[in-house]
Scaffold this active site. Structure first.
Site, PDB file in Angstrom:
ATOM      1  N   VAL A 225      36.537  47.746  52.390  1.00 33.30           N
ATOM      2  CA  VAL A 225      35.130  47.129  52.749  1.00 33.30           C
ATOM      3  C   VAL A 225      34.383  46.934  51.399  1.00 33.30           C
ATOM      4  CG1 VAL A 225      33.040  47.260  54.081  1.00 33.30           C
ATOM      5  CG2 VAL A 225      34.986  48.426  54.955  1.00 33.30           C
TER       6      VAL A 225
ATOM      7  N   GLU B  20      45.700  50.576  43.880  1.00 33.37           N
ATOM      8  CA  GLU B  20      44.964  49.667  43.114  1.00 33.37           C
ATOM      9  C   GLU B  20      45.326  50.075  41.505  1.00 33.37           C
ATOM     10  OE1 GLU B  20      40.544  49.219  43.101  1.00 33.37           O
ATOM     11  OE2 GLU B  20      41.250  47.846  44.827  1.00 33.37           O
TER      12      GLU B  20
ATOM     13  N   ASP C 177      40.245  34.967  39.129  1.00 35.27           N
ATOM     14  CA  ASP C 177      39.473  36.199  39.402  1.00 35.27           C
ATOM     15  C   ASP C 177      40.367  37.528  39.010  1.00 35.27           C
ATOM     16  OD1 ASP C 177      37.156  37.561  39.911  1.00 35.27           O
ATOM     17  OD2 ASP C 177      37.577  37.876  41.919  1.00 35.27           O
TER      18      ASP C 177
ATOM     19  N   ASP D 121      44.177  38.891  46.671  1.00 31.89           N
ATOM     20  CA  ASP D 121      42.649  38.368  46.531  1.00 31.89           C
ATOM     21  C   ASP D 121      42.658  37.039  45.926  1.00 31.89           C
ATOM     22  OD1 ASP D 121      39.963  38.780  47.279  1.00 31.89           O
ATOM     23  OD2 ASP D 121      39.441  39.701  45.736  1.00 31.89           O
TER      24      ASP D 121
END
Length: 302
Positions: free
Chosen positions: A102, A191, A225, A242
């Site tokens: 989130v 990640e 990004d 993303d």
């Protein structure tokens, strides 16, 4: 929370979704939709609109404004409900699970299907609308832009990029999208920002990321990004995720954005692993990605 919205959907009736869709349609023209316009937008009678508004407001799916005129707008929960309803009707998935992440601009949840999938709700524009309006070029030419439009365009852009890049580039497989939501493959990985690489892994992992960026450029996209927060390290390599800010390679600023992405990636590895990554010629390295001639970072050492 999305889980709460998902549980509410079972209690909603078809006319409730007509009402929510009518509010959504009206919000194309103004932030709040005047109550008297809702019968036209929703194709419901005025009496049914009153009843459905009460039901949806009680569930937090619409918000009322009574200054100057009585109007209504969708909350993000209401927009979530419309997207979830569409996915369920399409049999894309049959249940929403735990949150996977989130953040400020998106919420990601695991969803149940024939295999684990990830459901990403774009939140761009909801809390920082003015900032997003300035930064995102897909909002630049619109006089009236709602947060739904901004989030929906981000989802569309991400889904289009994933469809183009997969499977040649290591990105999550796109499954479906509706409004501001994208359903994609759930990636089992860590990640990059939270990964502790061993000494022999550092340069090869960095080169894997750069190689994916080169392939993405060859397929027509610059991520725009790139950072340690949107790369997963998996057992088989890396996965770049993303993509809502991705730009096509014919974009006026594509080369500049690619060089910035390269600088971000190399800069992260230099900061975290200074004994393994030294100064590199970023401009020449980025040019090699464009020319699809990248092989090793060694040739760009300064």
């Amino acid at each position: 929370m999305v889980q709460n919205v998902a549980s509410e959907i079972a209690d909603l009736e078809a006319e409730d979704f007509y009402l929510l869709s009518g509010v959504e349609q009206g919000m194309r023209f103004s932030e709040y939709v005047a109550r008297e316009k809702l019968p036209e937008f929703s194709q419901l009678t005025a009496e049914d609109v009153d009843y459905r508004l009460d039901r949806c407001e009680d569930r937090g799916l619409v918000e009322r404004k009574t200054i100057q005129y009585e109007g209504f707008k969708l909350t993000f929960e209401g927009y979530d409900a419309l997207a979830l309803h569409t996915f369920v009707e399409r049999d894309t998935f049959d249940g929403v699970g735990a949150p996977l992440g989130v953040g400020k601009e998106s919420d990601v949840y695991e969803v149940r299907s024939f295999r684990p999938l990830a459901l990403k709700f774009h939140r761009e524009g909801y809390t920082n609308f003015r900032e997003v309006m300035k930064e995102r070029d897909y909002t630049a030419d619109n006089d009236h832009v709602s947060w739904q439009y901004t989030a929906r365009k981000a989802a569309e852009r991400e889904y289009d990029a994933l469809e183009t890049l997969y499977p040649d580039v290591s990105v999550p497989q796109p499954i479906d999208h509706n409004r501001h939501a994208v359903v994609m493959e759930k990636v089992d990985g860590v990640e990059l920002s939270r990964t502790k690489l061993t000494d022999p892994q550092v340069v090869p992992v960095m080169e894997l990321v750069l190689a994916e960026m080169a392939t993405a450029y060859a397929e027509g996209y610059v991520h725009a990004d790139m950072s340690e927060y949107n790369v997963f390290v998996t057992e088989s390599g890396v996965v770049v995720f993303d993509w809502p800010q991705a730009v096509p390679t014919d974009h006026d600023n594509a080369r500049e954005l690619l060089e910035r992405d390269v600088d971000n990636v190399v800069g992260y590895f230099r900061r975290k692993y200074p004994n393994h990554v030294g100064e590199l010629d970023i401009a020449a390295l980025a040019a090699s990605l464009v020319e699809d001639s990248f092989d090793s970072v060694e040739e760009f050492a300064l």
